[in-house]
Design a protein around this motif. Structure first.
Motif, short mmCIF file in Angstrom:
data_model
loop_
_atom_site.label_atom_id
_atom_site.label_comp_id
_atom_site.label_asym_id
_atom_site.label_seq_id
_atom_site.Cartn_x
_atom_site.Cartn_y
_atom_site.Cartn_z
N ALA A 149 0.83 -1.20 0.00
CA ALA A 149 0.00 0.00 0.00
C ALA A 149 0.87 1.25 0.00
CB ALA A 149 -0.92 0.00 1.22
N VAL A 150 0.53 2.19 -0.87
CA VAL A 150 1.28 3.45 -0.92
C VAL A 150 0.30 4.62 -0.88
CG1 VAL A 150 3.31 2.62 -2.15
CG2 VAL A 150 1.30 3.30 -3.45
N ARG A 151 0.75 5.68 -0.19
CA ARG A 151 -0.06 6.89 -0.20
C ARG A 151 0.25 7.65 -1.48
NH1 ARG A 151 -3.12 8.78 3.35
NH2 ARG A 151 -2.19 7.68 5.11
N LEU A 152 -0.80 8.17 -2.11
CA LEU A 152 -0.61 8.94 -3.33
C LEU A 152 -0.62 10.44 -3.04
CD1 LEU A 152 -2.84 6.95 -5.85
CD2 LEU A 152 -0.45 6.59 -5.21
N VAL A 153 -0.29 11.19 -4.06
CA VAL A 153 -0.15 12.64 -3.92
C VAL A 153 -1.41 13.29 -3.35
CG1 VAL A 153 -0.87 13.09 -6.31
CG2 VAL A 153 0.65 14.71 -5.17
N ASP A 154 -2.58 12.72 -3.61
CA ASP A 154 -3.83 13.31 -3.13
C ASP A 154 -4.26 12.73 -1.78
OD1 ASP A 154 -4.45 10.80 -4.01
OD2 ASP A 154 -6.37 11.37 -4.90
N LEU B 230 -6.36 22.87 -16.19
CA LEU B 230 -6.28 24.32 -16.33
C LEU B 230 -6.78 25.01 -15.07
CD1 LEU B 230 -5.66 26.64 -18.40
CD2 LEU B 230 -8.10 26.63 -18.91
N ALA B 231 -7.89 24.51 -14.54
CA ALA B 231 -8.49 25.14 -13.35
C ALA B 231 -7.53 25.12 -12.16
CB ALA B 231 -9.80 24.44 -12.99
N VAL B 232 -6.88 23.99 -11.94
CA VAL B 232 -5.99 23.94 -10.77
C VAL B 232 -4.69 24.70 -11.01
CG1 VAL B 232 -7.01 21.79 -9.91
CG2 VAL B 232 -5.01 21.67 -11.39
N ARG B 233 -4.21 24.68 -12.23
CA ARG B 233 -2.98 25.45 -12.49
C ARG B 233 -3.25 26.94 -12.37
NH1 ARG B 233 -2.62 21.75 -16.70
NH2 ARG B 233 -3.15 23.37 -18.21
N GLU B 234 -4.33 27.39 -12.98
CA GLU B 234 -4.68 28.81 -12.86
C GLU B 234 -5.00 29.14 -11.41
OE1 GLU B 234 -3.72 30.67 -14.99
OE2 GLU B 234 -5.10 31.04 -16.65
N GLY B 235 -5.66 28.22 -10.73
CA GLY B 235 -6.01 28.45 -9.33
C GLY B 235 -4.78 28.68 -8.49
N VAL B 236 -3.81 27.80 -8.58
CA VAL B 236 -2.60 27.94 -7.77
C VAL B 236 -1.85 29.22 -8.16
CG1 VAL B 236 -0.31 26.97 -7.34
CG2 VAL B 236 -2.33 25.50 -7.21
N GLN B 237 -1.72 29.46 -9.45
CA GLN B 237 -0.97 30.65 -9.88
C GLN B 237 -1.66 31.93 -9.40
OE1 GLN B 237 1.98 30.97 -11.25
NE2 GLN B 237 1.92 33.15 -11.70
N MET B 238 -2.99 31.99 -9.55
CA MET B 238 -3.69 33.22 -9.19
C MET B 238 -3.75 33.43 -7.68
SD MET B 238 -6.75 33.59 -11.97
CE MET B 238 -6.42 33.52 -13.74
N MET C 165 -5.23 20.70 -6.77
CA MET C 165 -4.23 20.34 -7.77
C MET C 165 -3.80 18.88 -7.61
SD MET C 165 -0.63 22.23 -8.63
CE MET C 165 -1.27 23.31 -9.92
N LYS C 166 -3.65 18.46 -6.37
CA LYS C 166 -3.21 17.09 -6.13
C LYS C 166 -4.28 16.07 -6.54
CE LYS C 166 -0.11 18.34 -2.32
NZ LYS C 166 0.14 18.23 -0.87
N ARG C 167 -5.53 16.36 -6.15
CA ARG C 167 -6.58 15.42 -6.51
C ARG C 167 -6.75 15.35 -8.03
NH1 ARG C 167 -11.24 13.29 -4.20
NH2 ARG C 167 -9.83 12.92 -2.48
N ASP C 168 -6.69 16.53 -8.65
CA ASP C 168 -6.85 16.53 -10.11
C ASP C 168 -5.82 15.64 -10.77
OD1 ASP C 168 -7.45 17.45 -12.83
OD2 ASP C 168 -5.49 18.39 -12.67
N ARG C 169 -4.60 15.71 -10.30
CA ARG C 169 -3.53 14.94 -10.92
C ARG C 169 -3.81 13.44 -10.81
NH1 ARG C 169 -0.08 14.20 -14.84
NH2 ARG C 169 0.52 16.38 -14.88
N ALA C 170 -4.22 12.99 -9.63
CA ALA C 170 -4.47 11.57 -9.43
C ALA C 170 -5.69 11.12 -10.23
CB ALA C 170 -4.66 11.28 -7.95
N LEU C 171 -6.71 11.96 -10.23
CA LEU C 171 -7.94 11.62 -10.93
C LEU C 171 -7.74 11.60 -12.44
CD1 LEU C 171 -10.89 11.07 -10.19
CD2 LEU C 171 -11.33 13.52 -10.37
#
Lengths: 393, 379, 393, 379
Positions: D199-204, D329-337, D353-359
């Motif tokens: 079992a491994v923990r993922l980024v999200d 796009l939403a998470v990248r713009e979100g973090v940047q803004m 951003m983390k959940r988006d990446r895993a999903l």
């Protein structure tokens, strides 16, 4: 209800079978296949004439307009059936006109009874061809800054100024035209005037586009006399004097919906599938095609969703802006990819093989999509303000 | 070598800039010939002036009467050509054909180079077969015939084909269509029997031909280099051509961008100069960065090519692709930011869009070169 | 000249051979391999100590600083030779510090002789570790709006306020810190102060980032007494009182150059080639990799070109902004693609196989690249104004 | 069917929205379990509440004790899960495994569905082998053994693998690795001997396993559907899973966007709300359009799936890919803004951003699905 519709469908099918000549059951190939009506109109052939006249007599040039104004008085559901049945046999539109698309809706909403009786009937019967006078060289996105001025002379105005992007001004009979009538109030100083293009002082000059010859013209008004009235209950303007901006805004919304409805190009087909028929796709181009197809198919879904919501009264008033923005940007991208797929053949400008540079000219023409009817930048402003309610200027 | 122009190169740039702005301007050349429906698509008088300026022989060795300069110098001229959309056979004659002739014997050099250097001769190159640039596949065949060859096949996208005095033709003398080896380059004179041109005007008003070789008989001395040894020369031509087209593309991008930035400083809407709107400012700034990046990689590729580096092949594709992307952005942003008037034939910005499209396609588009970059990098 | 350099190269090679222990000839693997110096510094091992001391004694912790300030007084050409020879044997930097990178250059440019004598020597000899106090919670891009205030008490200020993003504040000995000393003038009311982190009233709190633990801290100043002088010709501030913004701007430019120099990631390798070693690339991902590699290789060329121009005095002052903008955006894209190539393995956050989520943490860390040292938006503003000379705000 | 929610669906959306905002909030669930280093990565109590709400059995037929609803309804719950980053085994259990069990006999349904519906059982699916989703290739083998099977191989990216009561495992019962046919699905109970989880923990902060089958003996009644008939069921699972993940992704995108737009209305710099800056306005407006487009195509794909349309397969890939692009796009713009604070663990935007990446990665990323769109469209 559903039964009534089905019987209407049956009638319509029979009527089309009897009245739409085979020649009119083919897609429009070029400008020559379109019948615009008007004082100087000629028919390309008998079939076109026969089809137009049958529709005119039935009210089918403007099927959802009331019968007293030249329409057939169809309900929205019936109008949809007619569209479906016409589409099923590839029937051409019997009459195309800015009167139907633009002025008609404005008059139905803002016109006097006298205006409707006269102008709507003329439009429906294809007797008068209209053009539109909105933009000016100094007033594009900032339309309300327009300068064409009508000096009040009691029973008429004397209009001076210049309009640009008046489609088919050189072939139109009349113009509906935004004219400044009060220099002190930017928004409440514009009148939506109607006048004859044959009036003294009106002249036009065609505009050549980067894609080649175009229907667009510049229109010059040099001391043009515009009557305030064309007879009882037929004012020479729509809505109120100095309140033409309300009419203009209403029509701009209408125009954006129309443009967005055609945005994204032919949505039913996969661009990748269509272009790969020309030969094997380069792998990187194939990837771009697939990413485009994903965006295009998704956009089609949004377009459908908005139409459904609109019909159900659930639409947001700024949705057409989003459709126009996304649809036109997509259409430009589609055409860029088509050019890439076509390679050096697609570059040809005048060759027979390309029907006179059809791909290249089409590509260049799409560049106007994100400008005409409101630029992409204006659409983004509207979305930011009206939907996202972001602050400030 | 530092990645900027040395003093001699800066001087050349000054004179090329001035010459092209004066003699090669859009009004004097591109619009002039286009509006007269000129069947060459360029002016022969200007080409002779190129000769007088010494531009024509930039890549020709001094021993052969040229200037013996490199691709940095050729690129300096090409960038100004691009900036002014100057129609000329410089890229096909002075870069592509000149590179081919460098590999030829004294006889063939003597036959063709003096005319080139004087700006009296126009040369074309016939490489592509079909609508996309795929030089890996050569189907046009040259079969032994007497003490010469008999050429059969069709070439497409032959720029200036109908106006050229000689065409460098890549043909197969052995092997199957997709084989790297078995290619021979021929110098085919314009009056060759059984060669026919179907000339078409392209979107940028240049002229290209579909050229048919229907059993064209060639003497053995039409061979450039060795029989079956053409692939290497062809590769040299392609590298030079890509880097040259990229240099021209940087000029196109820069010209379109400058026009657009100027327009942003002049056009008013909503009571402001449109250049005051931050959304347009950021797009313009992004565009500027992309164009500068493209400019830099072109100089890099030119220097690598001049230095005969192994990396030149990869970087020539990188440069061609990057310029295509940057110039594409420049013309699209240019037309959009010009608004309605950008769509009119009266304004020049649309001409930049047209030239960019043709130039991007010539010698392989960004997608083709991206694939090449992946392959050359081993993925 | 060239001969002299060659003899310097020979000497350097010999010196390195004799003085750089084999353990110090390996790439830095983690934070533990970095020697930061300072009052509480300890060496990880003897080799690290030996290497640091050899360099310190030779002036090679800051080779291009003058000898009287602890440097080796190398010319730019000699310093380049030293860098090349160190790179050739993978020699680690003997000492890392914000004193070397940031405060040093500011003091060399703005400091008094007394400040240089004291502080530069301390930095060069690794005796004092510095941190930087610039940003505040309410002042990020708009740095000049900062509020930390120093009340003038004659021979000292009493400073109150909060700084954020002070790297290693919890391990640093001293801080160089922007403090408002005049509330009436935004730009000319800031003083660039120097003080001991052990002063009463200074406290710090580490900031955890989305990528995990970080060197960043919040730093709180609660009635901190900052002397105006630390002795003869050693003011407690750099430059003039109320003109600290000049120093800050100078250092910001310096910082952007540094960040942009590392932007774009490892430029020598093709991303596509590197990632394809993990397994066959999906064709669409391969296409994106190739398009990225084109941009990355091109950016590297620009980066090289700017360095060449800078050296030749041909650089435009806004070029570092462009490098920072393009370089950081590229680095973010690179890491997005690396995550895609790595698939579910790259998602692992704590597993051994991924060295504790190295790919994922690295990816998240790059998101700060376009914020720290000036956001991409600020960079674009600067390019628009300073290079393109676009009008207005 | 119109592309918006009917009244019943709107009611479901209201209750899901309220429930998830209250019970499934980031603070109450994601951060709670994460900060306690929970080995499940989600809360079992919440999962039981899902059961009480009826969410767990949305896709289960009424005859089998479920609600017998469709993917539109499942998507309504998933969108709220996405918006609140609510950790739960809904997607694997109530969408993927439930779709598999739909194809099983009464016996297997009776064994597993009641626990699912009550929110007492957690199911996982074991499809991927290796770091990228390539369900075309199945190497894990199930060989006949007695009157059952013996399972050997390794599966990766098994979400909730170590917390699950049963794993749906796709294995090969005949044919070679890349063959479409020859696949069988097995319901493997958690206590199966010779099954081990790494079992491994993922980024999200979710938990996934590398699961090894080292000769796991299974009875014949562990087969879901027919032996060698698993590909069709697997395809049904994948379609449902893609569309479900896409619905969750729309929630992630919407949540990130809303947070960001709110921030634009609060944060001041340079004496203005940053939402007044036109460059940010245009980017926010573009983002909004992209998210709305993604939202629409997800509803379209859900309806096609519910209507058993032939187009559902293509559109499920379109939806997965489009959502991945829009949410990215939403998470990248979100973090940047959000600027600097967007980089801190304290603020929620980074969690999006983390959940988006895993999903995005789960069940195939945008690139994989783009390739699929091309193939299904015949190019």
């Amino acid at each position: 209800m559903a039964e009534q519709l089905e019987s209407f469908r049956k009638e319509t099918r029979d009527w089309l079978e009897a009245n739409c000549p085979p020649e009119m059951r083919q897609p429009v190939r070029d400008e020559g296949d379109v019948y615009w009506g008007g004082r100087n109109a000629t028919f390309k052939n008998d079939a076109q004439k026969q089809w137009f006249e049958a529709c005119r007599d039935k009210g089918y040039t403007v099927p959802d307009w009331p019968k007293e104004y030249g329409g057939a008085g169809l309900s929205p559901a019936e109008a949809k059936v007619l569209r479906q049945e016409m589409a099923a046999i590839n029937a051409r539109p019997p009459l195309s006109s800015f009167g139907i698309w633009m002025l008609g809706p404005a008059l139905l909403h803002f016109g006097t009874e006298g205006q409707k009786q006269r102008f709507l009937n003329e439009i429906a019967r294809g007797e008068i061809r209209w053009c539109q006078g909105y933009s000016e060289p100094g007033s594009g996105s900032d339309l309300v800054s327009m300068q064409t001025f009508g000096e009040d002379k009691g029973d008429h105005w004397v209009v001076n100024g210049q309009k640009i992007w008046t489609s088919y001004a050189d072939e139109a009979d009349w113009i509906f035209c935004l004219v400044r009538t009060d220099k002190d109030d930017k928004y409440k100083g514009i009148t939506f005037m109607l006048f004859d293009m044959a009036s003294d002082g009106v002249s036009t000059k065609p505009i050549k586009l980067i894609s080649g010859n175009s229907p667009f013209c510049e229109t010059f008004m040099d001391d043009v006399k515009v009557p305030k009235s064309y007879g009882e209950d037929v004012p020479g303007y729509v809505g109120e004097i100095n309140r033409g901006w309300d009419v203009a805004k209403y029509l701009l919304g209408h125009e954006r919906e129309m443009i967005s409805a055609t945005g994204g190009g032919d949505r039913a087909t996969s661009l990748g599938a269509a272009t790969s028929r020309q030969g094997e796709l380069d792998p990187v181009l194939r990837a771009q095609m697939a990413l485009f197809d994903i965006d295009a198919l998704s956009f089609t879904a949004m377009s459908e969703k908005f139409m459904d919501e609109l019909k159900a009264g659930k639409g947001h008033p700024a949705q057409p802006n989003m459709l126009k923005y996304a649809g036109t940007e997509l259409n430009k991208r589609r055409n860029e990819l088509m050019m890439s797929a076509g390679g050096s053949t697609a570059l040809e400008w005048e060759s027979e093989e390309t029907s006179g540079g059809k791909t290249a000219r089409g590509w260049l023409r799409t560049k106007a999509n994100s400008i005409e009817g409101g630029t992409s930048e204006v659409m983004l402003n509207v979305i930011a303000k009206r939907i996202l309610e972001l602050p400030g200027a | 070598m530092p990645l900027y122009h040395d003093d001699d190169q800066a001087m050349l740039a000054d004179s090329a800039r001035q010459f092209m702005a004066e003699e090669g301007s859009i009004k004097k050349q591109l619009r002039h010939w286009r509006d007269r429906d000129c069947k060459d698509g360029f002016g022969h008088a200007l080409w002779e002036q190129f000769g007088e300026m010494g531009f024509t022989g930039i890549l020709v060795d001094e021993d052969d009467g040229g200037l013996g300069m490199g691709h940095v110098e050729a690129g300096i001229v090409l960038e100004e050509i691009g900036r002014n959309l100057t129609p000329s056979p410089f890229l096909t004659s002075s870069v592509l054909a000149a590179t081919a002739l460098k590999h030829g014997g004294d006889d063939i050099k003597g036959r063709y180079l003096p005319g080139l250097i004087e700006g009296k001769s126009v040369f074309s190159v016939a490489i592509d077969e079909g609508p996309k640039h795929r030089p890996e596949t050569i189907r046009t065949r040259a079969e032994k015939s007497g003490n010469g060859f008999r050429l059969t096949g069709q070439k497409d996208f032959v720029l200036h084909g109908a106006s050229s005095d000689m065409l460098v033709v890549a043909a197969r003398t052995s092997g199957s269509d997709d084989e790297p080896e078995g290619i021979t380059l021929f110098a085919v004179p314009k009056d060759a029997a059984n060669m026919s041109h179907d000339a078409v005007r392209l979107v940028d008003s240049s002229m290209a031909t579909h050229t048919k070789f229907d059993g064209v008989e060639l003497d053995g001395d039409a061979v450039i280099g060795e029989v079956d040894g053409g692939r290497e020369i062809l590769n040299a031509m392609l590298k030079a051509g890509r880097v040259g087209a990229a240099a021209e593309g940087v000029g196109v991008a820069g010209g379109a961008m400058d026009m657009t930035v100027d327009y942003l400083k002049q056009r008013k809407q909503f009571g402001k100069l449109i250049g005051e709107f931050q959304a347009l400012q950021h797009r313009a700034a992004h565009l500027y960065s992309e164009v500068e990046i493209a400019r830099a990689v072109v100089v890099k590729a030119q220097q690598l090519l001049d230095g005969d580096s192994e990396k030149a092949d990869l970087m020539s594709s990188v440069a061609k692709a990057k310029v295509s992307q940057a110039a594409g952005l420049a013309v699209r942003e240019g037309v959009q930011m010009h608004g309605g008037i950008g769509m009119t034939d009266e304004y020049d910005i649309g001409l930049y869009m047209k030239r960019d499209r043709a130039l991007s396609e010539y010698l392989g588009d960004a997608y083709y070169h991206a694939g090449r970059v992946a392959e050359l990098s081993g993925y």
